[in-house]
Design a protein around this motif. Sequence first.
Motif, PDB file in Angstrom:
ATOM      1  N   UNK A 199       0.884  -1.062   0.111  1.00  0.00           N
ATOM      2  CA  UNK A 199       0.286   0.302  -0.408  1.00  0.00           C
ATOM      3  C   UNK A 199       0.788   1.367  -0.071  1.00  0.00           C
ATOM      4  N   UNK A 200       0.658   2.117  -0.878  1.00  0.00           N
ATOM      5  CA  UNK A 200       1.578   3.290  -1.382  1.00  0.00           C
ATOM      6  C   UNK A 200       0.561   4.627  -0.703  1.00  0.00           C
ATOM      7  N   UNK A 201       1.327   5.142   0.596  1.00  0.00           N
ATOM      8  CA  UNK A 201       0.481   6.470   1.038  1.00  0.00           C
ATOM      9  C   UNK A 201       1.412   7.193   1.142  1.00  0.00           C
ATOM     10  N   UNK A 202       0.708   8.536   0.251  1.00  0.00           N
ATOM     11  CA  UNK A 202       2.100   9.849   0.669  1.00  0.00           C
ATOM     12  C   UNK A 202       1.832  10.347   2.499  1.00  0.00           C
ATOM     13  N   UNK A 203       3.079  10.490   2.747  1.00  0.00           N
ATOM     14  CA  UNK A 203       3.105  10.737   3.241  1.00  0.00           C
ATOM     15  C   UNK A 203       2.346  11.950   4.580  1.00  0.00           C
ATOM     16  N   UNK A 204       2.738  12.986   3.805  1.00  0.00           N
ATOM     17  CA  UNK A 204       2.134  14.309   4.442  1.00  0.00           C
ATOM     18  C   UNK A 204       0.486  14.499   4.574  1.00  0.00           C
ATOM     19  N   UNK A 205       0.085  14.036   3.581  1.00  0.00           N
ATOM     20  CA  UNK A 205      -1.665  13.768   3.485  1.00  0.00           C
ATOM     21  C   UNK A 205      -2.167  12.351   3.742  1.00  0.00           C
ATOM     22  N   UNK A 206      -1.289  11.728   3.776  1.00  0.00           N
ATOM     23  CA  UNK A 206      -1.865  10.577   4.860  1.00  0.00           C
ATOM     24  C   UNK A 206      -2.630   9.974   3.125  1.00  0.00           C
ATOM     25  N   UNK A 207      -3.054   9.646   2.041  1.00  0.00           N
ATOM     26  CA  UNK A 207      -3.293  10.077   0.704  1.00  0.00           C
ATOM     27  C   UNK A 207      -3.206   9.009   0.105  1.00  0.00           C
ATOM     28  N   UNK A 208      -4.260   7.881  -0.428  1.00  0.00           N
ATOM     29  CA  UNK A 208      -3.117   6.663  -0.587  1.00  0.00           C
ATOM     30  C   UNK A 208      -3.033   6.613  -2.299  1.00  0.00           C
ATOM     31  N   UNK A 209      -2.516   6.615  -2.562  1.00  0.00           N
ATOM     32  CA  UNK A 209      -1.559   7.182  -3.827  1.00  0.00           C
ATOM     33  C   UNK A 209      -1.683   6.031  -4.862  1.00  0.00           C
ATOM     34  N   UNK A 210      -1.771   4.171  -4.545  1.00  0.00           N
ATOM     35  CA  UNK A 210      -2.053   3.558  -4.958  1.00  0.00           C
ATOM     36  C   UNK A 210      -1.601   1.783  -4.251  1.00  0.00           C
ATOM     37  N   UNK A 211      -1.487   1.105  -4.743  1.00  0.00           N
ATOM     38  CA  UNK A 211      -1.436  -0.319  -4.094  1.00  0.00           C
ATOM     39  C   UNK A 211      -0.697  -1.123  -5.162  1.00  0.00           C
ATOM     40  N   UNK A 212       0.341  -2.112  -5.081  1.00  0.00           N
ATOM     41  CA  UNK A 212       0.683  -2.909  -6.285  1.00  0.00           C
ATOM     42  C   UNK A 212       0.575  -4.803  -5.307  1.00  0.00           C
ATOM     43  N   UNK A 213       0.232  -5.188  -6.421  1.00  0.00           N
ATOM     44  CA  UNK A 213      -0.316  -6.899  -5.653  1.00  0.00           C
ATOM     45  C   UNK A 213       0.757  -7.433  -6.477  1.00  0.00           C
ATOM     46  N   UNK A 214       1.913  -8.186  -5.838  1.00  0.00           N
ATOM     47  CA  UNK A 214       2.718  -8.847  -6.195  1.00  0.00           C
ATOM     48  C   UNK A 214       2.023 -10.362  -6.437  1.00  0.00           C
ATOM     49  N   UNK A 215       2.725 -11.586  -7.114  1.00  0.00           N
ATOM     50  CA  UNK A 215       2.139 -12.851  -7.674  1.00  0.00           C
ATOM     51  C   UNK A 215       0.585 -12.256  -7.335  1.00  0.00           C
ATOM     52  N   UNK A 216       0.642 -11.525  -8.864  1.00  0.00           N
ATOM     53  CA  UNK A 216      -0.959 -11.044  -8.818  1.00  0.00           C
ATOM     54  C   UNK A 216      -1.041 -12.191 -10.241  1.00  0.00           C
ATOM     55  N   UNK A 217      -0.229 -12.827 -11.088  1.00  0.00           N
ATOM     56  CA  UNK A 217      -1.316 -14.807 -11.809  1.00  0.00           C
ATOM     57  C   UNK A 217      -1.600 -15.111 -11.131  1.00  0.00           C
ATOM     58  N   UNK A 218      -1.588 -15.224  -9.280  1.00  0.00           N
ATOM     59  CA  UNK A 218      -2.035 -16.049  -9.070  1.00  0.00           C
ATOM     60  C   UNK A 218      -3.359 -15.819  -8.311  1.00  0.00           C
ATOM     61  N   UNK A 219      -3.936 -14.824  -8.666  1.00  0.00           N
ATOM     62  CA  UNK A 219      -5.582 -14.330  -8.121  1.00  0.00           C
ATOM     63  C   UNK A 219      -6.313 -13.697  -9.024  1.00  0.00           C
ATOM     64  N   UNK A 220      -5.262 -13.334 -10.639  1.00  0.00           N
ATOM     65  CA  UNK A 220      -6.561 -12.782 -11.581  1.00  0.00           C
ATOM     66  C   UNK A 220      -5.809 -13.513 -12.877  1.00  0.00           C
ATOM     67  N   UNK A 221      -7.036 -12.967 -13.834  1.00  0.00           N
ATOM     68  CA  UNK A 221      -6.451 -13.761 -15.223  1.00  0.00           C
ATOM     69  C   UNK A 221      -6.569 -12.460 -16.067  1.00  0.00           C
ATOM     70  N   UNK A 222      -5.055 -12.031 -16.489  1.00  0.00           N
ATOM     71  CA  UNK A 222      -4.164 -11.155 -16.535  1.00  0.00           C
ATOM     72  C   UNK A 222      -2.992 -11.285 -18.285  1.00  0.00           C
ATOM     73  N   UNK A 223      -4.151 -10.075 -19.582  1.00  0.00           N
ATOM     74  CA  UNK A 223      -3.425 -10.543 -20.546  1.00  0.00           C
ATOM     75  C   UNK A 223      -3.596  -9.402 -21.777  1.00  0.00           C
ATOM     76  N   UNK A 224      -3.755  -8.834 -20.718  1.00  0.00           N
ATOM     77  CA  UNK A 224      -3.372  -7.708 -21.462  1.00  0.00           C
ATOM     78  C   UNK A 224      -2.458  -6.234 -20.417  1.00  0.00           C
ATOM     79  N   UNK A 225      -1.849  -5.751 -21.046  1.00  0.00           N
ATOM     80  CA  UNK A 225      -1.192  -3.547 -20.534  1.00  0.00           C
ATOM     81  C   UNK A 225      -2.503  -2.775 -19.213  1.00  0.00           C
ATOM     82  N   UNK A 226      -3.392  -2.741 -20.262  1.00  0.00           N
ATOM     83  CA  UNK A 226      -4.123  -1.558 -19.136  1.00  0.00           C
ATOM     84  C   UNK A 226      -5.188  -2.214 -19.595  1.00  0.00           C
ATOM     85  N   UNK A 227      -5.951  -2.508 -17.562  1.00  0.00           N
ATOM     86  CA  UNK A 227      -7.090  -3.214 -17.215  1.00  0.00           C
ATOM     87  C   UNK A 227      -7.840  -2.494 -17.906  1.00  0.00           C
ATOM     88  N   UNK A 228      -9.456  -2.424 -18.049  1.00  0.00           N
ATOM     89  CA  UNK A 228     -10.435  -2.294 -17.801  1.00  0.00           C
ATOM     90  C   UNK A 228     -11.195  -1.492 -16.067  1.00  0.00           C
TER      91      UNK A 228
END
Length: 200
Positions: A36-65
Amino acid sequence: MQVFYNKKGIGDCLIIMFKQGNRYQITQEKFGNIVKITDKQSNEVLGYNIFEASNYFLLDTNNIDVTPVLVEEIEEVFHRNGLKDTLEVDLSPKFVVGYVIDKQPHENADKLSVCQVDIGDETVQIVCGAPNVDKGQHVVVAKVGAIMPSGMEIKDASLRGVPSHGMICSQKELGLPNAPQEKGIYVLGEDVKAGQPFPV
């Protein structure tokens, strides 16, 4: 929110991005396979990285709807990894067809035009520097909040003192294959309508 996956380029990681942040002013918290990636000053969530993603999702494209189903799947993966966050997501498309209703010269810059652009649910003012932009064109608009393929976030701006709300895009800026190198926006045909999503 935009979601990216490029296994060849960065490995088996699903990138969820809300907005850009300064890499030196972020906090990273690890929950199993999730960072989980958060801005230190505002404490706003900037995004998330999910590793080993293919264990959780069917992924076959770069940009995902981003769909309601995908949001539910991501939240389920969060919970399986001990992260209790939920996602409040604007599911409206960030890249849309726009129709240039009007174009006027910028009062403070010879090479800029001030355009009124119909994007379906509203008309927005966009300052554009492309030499080929003109009234009556269908174009591709990156709305405020869009993340360009380059990683740049589109924000409300003031260009030489004139407010601008979005960006009229070139093929190169959209990351389209075989994009022309010369400067100029991507002018679409007539078989489109304002507000229609444009796939990026």
